[in-house]
Design a protein around this motif. Structure first.
Motif, PDB file in Angstrom:
ATOM      1  N   LEU A 258       0.774  -1.184   0.017  1.00 50.49           N
ATOM      2  CA  LEU A 258      -0.188  -0.057  -0.094  1.00 50.49           C
ATOM      3  C   LEU A 258       1.024   1.318  -0.035  1.00 50.49           C
ATOM      4  O   LEU A 258       1.977   1.328   0.698  1.00 50.49           O
TER       5      LEU A 258
ATOM      6  N   LEU B 135      -2.173  -6.895   3.676  1.00 47.50           N
ATOM      7  CA  LEU B 135      -1.893  -5.720   3.413  1.00 47.50           C
ATOM      8  C   LEU B 135      -0.625  -5.155   4.103  1.00 47.50           C
ATOM      9  O   LEU B 135      -0.440  -5.332   5.314  1.00 47.50           O
TER      10      LEU B 135
ATOM     11  N   ILE C  13      -8.836   1.204   1.158  1.00 44.88           N
ATOM     12  CA  ILE C  13      -8.348  -0.086   2.053  1.00 44.88           C
ATOM     13  C   ILE C  13      -9.624  -1.004   2.091  1.00 44.88           C
ATOM     14  O   ILE C  13      -9.429  -2.234   1.925  1.00 44.88           O
TER      15      ILE C  13
END
Length: 202
Positions: free
Chosen positions: A114, A135, A123
């Protein structure tokens, strides 16, 4: 059944012995290019492989990246700072690749790298595609440097971002981009998971 004339019989016998020799000579000279099915890869091979240090990566969950990814085949996708519909579609395709691996799903992990600017709303959209996504973020930018090195000389096509395949030792070994990349990745993974004993789950 009528027997072949002696001359035809002789020509058939000569052909049976000469054709393999001619093919071997053509392959050796490079006139015919051939790779066995066991060694063909559809993704772009990273040579030499680029090691990725998971210790610089911080998962969103409170666990170490090393414990998440060491010993697993990892599909890594660097999510753009703005994940539009095309980005979400690519992430959805990665989920399909994972599911298509069937009984080998537990040997594969998908990591979404990310950007700090990515909003919480986006997200949440990524997690809505599949809650099993891992993530991660990398404040030191070491991961981005490794990805740039692995993808040097390649370019994304069709507006799609590059997808990276890492072996269980943490090496970036293949990259994928373009519209056919999910299909190519799925076929390469199937071959690797069939023959590899690198991961602890084999």
């Amino acid at each position: 059944m009528k027997a072949l004339p002696p001359r035809i019989t002789l020509l058939v016998i000569l052909a049976m012995f000469s054709i393999p020799l001619v093919l071997a000579w053509l392959m050796n000279s490079g006139s015919i290019k051939y790779q066995s099915g066991a060694t063909v890869n559809l993704g772009t091979l990273v040579s030499p492989v680029v090691p990725l240090d998971w210790s610089s990566v911080q998962p969103v969950a409170h666990v170490s990246a090393s414990s998440l990814f060491n010993g697993f085949w990892v599909i890594l996708y660097a999510v753009p700072s703005v994940c539009n519909a095309e980005c979400l579609e690519q992430v959805t395709q990665l989920r399909q690749v994972h599911r298509a691996s069937g009984k080998n799903q537990n040997r594969i992990r998908i990591a979404l790298l990310l950007e700090p600017s990515l909003s919480q709303g986006q997200i949440d959209e990524l997690l809505a595609v599949d809650t099993q996504f891992n993530l991660v973020a990398d404040a030191s930018k070491a991961t981005h440097t490794a990805l740039a090195q692995a993808s040097s000389g390649t370019s994304s096509t069709g507006g799609l971002s590059t997808v990276y395949l890492l072996d269980p030792l943490g090496n970036i070994m293949m990259t994928y981009n373009g519209e056919n990349s999910p299909h190519s990745l799925s076929k390469d993974l199937k071959r690797l998971l069939t023959w590899s004993t690198l991961d602890k789950h084999s």
